[in-house]
Scaffold this active site. Structure first.
Site, PDB file in Angstrom:
ATOM      1  N   ALA A  85       0.842  -1.343   0.077  1.00  0.00           N
ATOM      2  CA  ALA A  85      -0.002  -0.060   0.108  1.00  0.00           C
ATOM      3  C   ALA A  85       1.028   1.221  -0.084  1.00  0.00           C
ATOM      4  CB  ALA A  85      -0.882   0.127   1.278  1.00  0.00           C
ATOM      5  N   ASP A  86       0.105   2.195  -0.658  1.00  0.00           N
ATOM      6  CA  ASP A  86       1.095   3.590  -0.545  1.00  0.00           C
ATOM      7  C   ASP A  86       0.136   4.948  -0.359  1.00  0.00           C
ATOM      8  OD1 ASP A  86       3.599   4.881  -0.903  1.00  0.00           O
ATOM      9  OD2 ASP A  86       2.494   5.846  -2.361  1.00  0.00           O
TER      10      ASP A  86
END
Length: 206
Positions: A85-86
């Site tokens: 995730a970012d």
């Protein structure tokens, strides 16, 4: 995934993402990527020239999932889904990642003060050759912040490893006048999108 009791791999060092997975009842094992300064990193998070914030965050989330899958294969670990995730903050046409230093954090908070900015979090899940993405976008309105407030917040240390130089789950909660979208997405892992993505891979949540 046929057995929801098996843990996934989480390619993140974020305590916030770990907590959200626990809230969802998702068992996981950490498979963190190298991101320390002065050492080769597993994922280059530098934005590309002219890259839109949504394109940027999805590209980096994909790279994180792919890099972690490479680690899984390299270490010959049990094969399970890998989640990357970012999160990024976008304001004034600028992608705001983690501040480089105190002055950069001050600059970011001045930019966010008294206005509306966007927080984008992309979630990527990889299993074998299959990789899927989900994107959460949220608008956040900050109250006006004076220099004393900004300086005090930066000096508490909370902003220094956070995209946009603030943590909505921390002291910066008092800055938020209005939030339209996903609170957990602003924290760093959107609960609905993450659950939907796991479900697409056959992971049954409680």
């Amino acid at each position: 995934m046929s057995d929801s009791a098996l843990p996934i791999y989480l390619a993140s060092r974020s305590a916030r993402r770990r907590e959200i997975l626990r809230q969802l009842g998702v068992p996981f094992v950490l498979l963190p990527l190298r991101e320390a300064a002065g050492r080769p990193v597993d994922v280059d998070e530098t934005s590309l020239p002219g890259e839109a914030p949504t394109a940027y965050v999805q590209r980096v989330a994909r790279l994180k999932a792919e890099a972690a899958w490479g680690l899984l294969e390299q270490r010959r670990l049990p094969v399970r889904p890998v989640l990357g995730a970012d999160t990024t903050v976008a304001a004034g046409g600028e992608i705001l990642g983690k501040p480089a230093n105190r002055a950069d954090a001050m600059r970011m908070l001045r930019l966010l003060s008294g206005g509306v900015h966007a927080v984008h979090t992309a979630v990527a899940l990889r299993l074998h050759d299959r990789l899927e993405l989900r994107l959460s976008s949220t608008n956040v309105e900050f109250k006006p912040l004076d220099e004393q407030t900004i300086a005090a917040y930066v000096d508490c240390g909370e902003p220094m490893d956070k995209a946009g130089a603030y943590a909505v789950q921390g002291k910066a909660a008092m800055f938020v006048k209005h939030l339209q979208g996903s609170y957990t997405g602003v924290v760093g892992l959107p609960a609905w999108e993450t659950a939907e993505l796991l479900g697409a891979f056959g992971y049954r949540l409680p």
